[in-house]
Design a protein around this motif. Structure first.
Motif, short mmCIF file in Angstrom:
data_model
loop_
_atom_site.label_atom_id
_atom_site.label_comp_id
_atom_site.label_asym_id
_atom_site.label_seq_id
_atom_site.Cartn_x
_atom_site.Cartn_y
_atom_site.Cartn_z
N GLU A 169 -17.00 69.66 73.72
CA GLU A 169 -17.20 69.08 72.40
C GLU A 169 -17.54 70.19 71.39
O GLU A 169 -18.26 71.13 71.69
N GLY A 170 -17.04 70.06 70.18
CA GLY A 170 -17.32 71.05 69.16
C GLY A 170 -16.43 72.26 69.23
O GLY A 170 -16.75 73.29 68.63
N ALA A 171 -15.32 72.21 69.97
CA ALA A 171 -14.40 73.34 70.04
C ALA A 171 -13.81 73.60 68.67
O ALA A 171 -13.52 72.66 67.91
N PRO A 172 -13.61 74.87 68.30
CA PRO A 172 -13.07 75.19 66.96
C PRO A 172 -11.66 74.66 66.78
O PRO A 172 -10.82 74.77 67.67
N THR A 173 -11.40 74.12 65.60
CA THR A 173 -10.08 73.58 65.26
C THR A 173 -9.57 74.25 64.00
O THR A 173 -10.11 75.26 63.54
N GLY A 174 -8.55 73.67 63.43
CA GLY A 174 -7.98 74.22 62.21
C GLY A 174 -8.97 74.29 61.06
O GLY A 174 -8.81 75.10 60.14
N THR A 175 -10.00 73.46 61.10
CA THR A 175 -11.03 73.51 60.05
C THR A 175 -11.73 74.86 60.06
O THR A 175 -12.01 75.44 59.00
N ALA B 21 -1.66 68.17 61.37
CA ALA B 21 -2.34 68.05 62.67
C ALA B 21 -3.35 69.16 62.92
O ALA B 21 -4.01 69.18 63.96
N ALA B 22 -3.50 70.09 61.99
CA ALA B 22 -4.34 71.27 62.24
C ALA B 22 -5.81 70.91 62.40
O ALA B 22 -6.53 71.54 63.17
N ALA B 23 -6.27 69.88 61.68
CA ALA B 23 -7.70 69.55 61.71
C ALA B 23 -8.16 69.12 63.09
O ALA B 23 -9.35 69.24 63.41
N HIS C 178 -0.65 85.27 61.65
CA HIS C 178 0.26 85.53 62.77
C HIS C 178 -0.18 84.78 64.02
O HIS C 178 0.64 84.13 64.69
N THR C 179 -1.46 84.87 64.36
CA THR C 179 -1.95 84.26 65.60
C THR C 179 -1.93 82.74 65.53
O THR C 179 -1.56 82.07 66.51
N TYR C 180 -2.30 82.19 64.41
CA TYR C 180 -2.44 80.74 64.28
C TYR C 180 -1.35 80.13 63.41
O TYR C 180 -1.56 79.10 62.75
N ARG C 181 -0.18 80.73 63.39
CA ARG C 181 0.87 80.26 62.49
C ARG C 181 1.33 78.83 62.76
O ARG C 181 1.77 78.16 61.81
N PRO C 182 1.25 78.27 64.00
CA PRO C 182 1.66 76.87 64.17
C PRO C 182 0.78 75.88 63.41
O PRO C 182 1.18 74.73 63.20
N LEU C 183 -0.41 76.32 62.99
CA LEU C 183 -1.32 75.42 62.28
C LEU C 183 -1.17 75.51 60.77
O LEU C 183 -1.84 74.78 60.04
N ALA D 197 -5.69 84.10 45.73
CA ALA D 197 -6.64 83.34 44.92
C ALA D 197 -6.53 81.84 45.21
O ALA D 197 -7.55 81.13 45.29
N LEU D 198 -5.32 81.34 45.39
CA LEU D 198 -5.14 79.93 45.76
C LEU D 198 -5.67 79.67 47.15
O LEU D 198 -6.24 78.60 47.42
N LEU D 199 -5.50 80.66 48.04
CA LEU D 199 -5.99 80.51 49.41
C LEU D 199 -7.52 80.38 49.45
O LEU D 199 -8.07 79.71 50.32
N ALA D 200 -8.19 81.02 48.51
CA ALA D 200 -9.65 80.94 48.48
C ALA D 200 -10.15 79.52 48.21
O ALA D 200 -11.30 79.20 48.52
N SER D 201 -9.30 78.68 47.65
CA SER D 201 -9.73 77.31 47.36
C SER D 201 -9.01 76.27 48.21
O SER D 201 -9.56 75.21 48.49
N GLU D 202 -7.78 76.58 48.63
CA GLU D 202 -7.01 75.60 49.39
C GLU D 202 -6.14 76.32 50.43
O GLU D 202 -5.31 77.17 50.07
N VAL D 203 -6.33 75.97 51.69
CA VAL D 203 -5.56 76.55 52.79
C VAL D 203 -4.46 75.57 53.17
O VAL D 203 -4.75 74.41 53.51
N PRO D 204 -3.19 75.99 53.16
CA PRO D 204 -2.09 75.07 53.46
C PRO D 204 -1.93 74.82 54.96
O PRO D 204 -1.02 75.34 55.61
N LEU D 205 -2.81 74.03 55.54
CA LEU D 205 -2.73 73.67 56.96
C LEU D 205 -1.72 72.55 57.16
O LEU D 205 -1.40 71.79 56.25
N THR D 206 -1.24 72.44 58.38
CA THR D 206 -0.38 71.31 58.74
C THR D 206 -1.24 70.06 58.87
O THR D 206 -2.47 70.11 58.95
#
Length: 399
Positions: A26-32, A249-251, A86-91, A238-247
């Motif tokens: 429980e509590g494993a790190p996710t896309g968040t 299902a990433a959360a 690169h490492t987490y590109r599927p998310l 600068a946009l990334l600092a406020s909003e990360v474009p996750l898929t």
């Protein structure tokens, strides 16, 4: 002797924990967690950019430490963002990720060039002084706070092979444009032999070539930071600092499998290295290729450089999982230090070999450059040996 300090070997630059066990806990790190990490790195990027603009971005010209620190922070953040993408590109949104990642790599590579040339010059001049016992370390005119002696004058004694008339190389190949030369430093006694005589001339030759390269790199950095290409990258960060474009299902997607894949790629690359040969402090066979007239990169170095990059990606993947808790894996730190020394020495050896190909240099100068090249190749083998010792200790500890 000043060495390059990369974030891979900087304990304060980030975290590098061992990968957590029990993927299903429980509590494993996710896309968040990935989004939080990317926002933090984007904020660091913007903070470094603001500092760089405030200091004028003229570290090489005025010796401003703040500008150098800002450029280093820019590179560090850009590498961490690019490596995580690169490492987490599927998310992540694939179009956005594939668009910004090469641009971040371009930026970090461009910013690193100027410092790389300066560090390479200091490394080579320090090695020449150590090998010859003579003070051969020159300083560029106007460089503050170094206290180094004035560069010796090499062109006066570099003569054509059979003639007795001094011959100047073409500007950019062995002499500053316009035939300008620096004042001569008091010569060492002739009893020190050909190495001492050649070392002074070799030092001046390296100083001219690498200083010219560094000056060009500095101009390239200034042009890059004022280009529309850079402003587009800065806008995306600068946009990334406020909003990360996750898929979508990433959360709910766990990060550990992706980090484990990065670790597996590193392990496979290390397994392909000739660690048995690297188990000896010096691999004399490596000098055979290094002393050949072929100007291409040393064929034995590429796999080691690849391992260094994979080790960096592995460390960045661990930083995302750790969530910035400040943990430092000392074993990865030591391995990264050894690979940094390997890269520095291999590039310095290549610079010495390139200088030795300058037309019409004196035999004593060529001899000193050959000795310098061999010394740096031995440093390469010593770094491989250090990595081998560190990695095997890590493997035993993990087992």
């Amino acid at each position: 002797m000043a060495m390059r300090h990369h974030d891979l070997t900087d304990p304060g630059a980030g975290t590098s924990p061992a990968l957590p066990a029990s993927p299903g806990q429980e509590g494993a790190p996710t896309g968040t967690a990935l989004a939080e990490y990317l926002r933090a790195q984007a904020t660091e990027f913007l903070r470094a950019l603001r500092l760089h603009r405030e200091t004028g971005g003229t570290a090489a010209a005025s010796g401003t430490q703040g500008s150098a620190d800002a450029a280093r922070a820019l590179r560090r953040s850009a590498r961490r963002i690019s490596g995580s993408l690169h490492t987490y590109r599927p998310l992540l949104d694939p179009d956005w990720s594939e668009e910004i990642r090469p641009e971040l790599a371009w930026l970090s590579g461009t910013l690193a060039l100027e410092h790389a040339y300066q560090a390479r010059l200091e490394r080579l001049l320090g090695a020449l002084q150590r090998l010859s016992g003579a003070a051969v370390v020159p300083v560029q005119a106007g460089a503050p706070g170094t206290g180094a002696p004035v560069p010796p004058r090499a062109a006066d004694a570099d003569r054509a092979g059979g003639g007795g008339t001094a011959t100047r190389a073409h500007p950019g190949a062995g002499e500053a444009p316009g035939g300008a030369t620096a004042p001569i430093r008091p010569a060492a006694t002739t009893e020190r032999g050909n190495l001492t005589v050649g070392a002074a001339k070799a030092g001046a030759l390296l100083d001219r070539q690498l200083t010219l390269a560094r000056t060009r790199a500095h101009s390239t950095v200034l042009q890059a930071l004022g280009s529309s290409r850079f402003h587009a990258v800065a806008d995306k960060v600068a946009l990334l600092a406020s909003e990360v474009p996750l898929t979508s299902a990433a959360a709910t997607t766990e990060l550990r499998p992706h980090a484990a894949a990065a670790e597996e790629r590193l392990t496979d690359a290390v397994a392909a290295l000739p660690l048995v040969t690297a188990g000896h402090p010096y691999n004399a066979e490596a000098l055979i290729h290094g002393l050949s007239p072929d100007p291409s990169p040393h064929p034995q170095d590429a796999p080691w450089h690849q391992v260094r990059l994979l080790l960096r990606l592995h460390r960045y993947a661990g930083e995302v999982l750790a969530g910035g808790d400040g943990t430092v894996d000392v074993r990865l730190l030591q391995a990264g230090q050894a690979l940094d020394r390997h890269r520095d020495a291999s590039e310095a050896a290549a610079a010495a070999a390139q200088a030795a190909r300058t037309p019409r240099i004196a035999p004593a100068t060529a001899y000193a450059l050959g000795v310098l090249h061999a010394d740096q190749r031995h440093e390469v083998e010593a770094a491989r040996y250090a990595f081998q010792q560190c990695w095997r200790r890590e493997a035993v500890g993990t087992a």
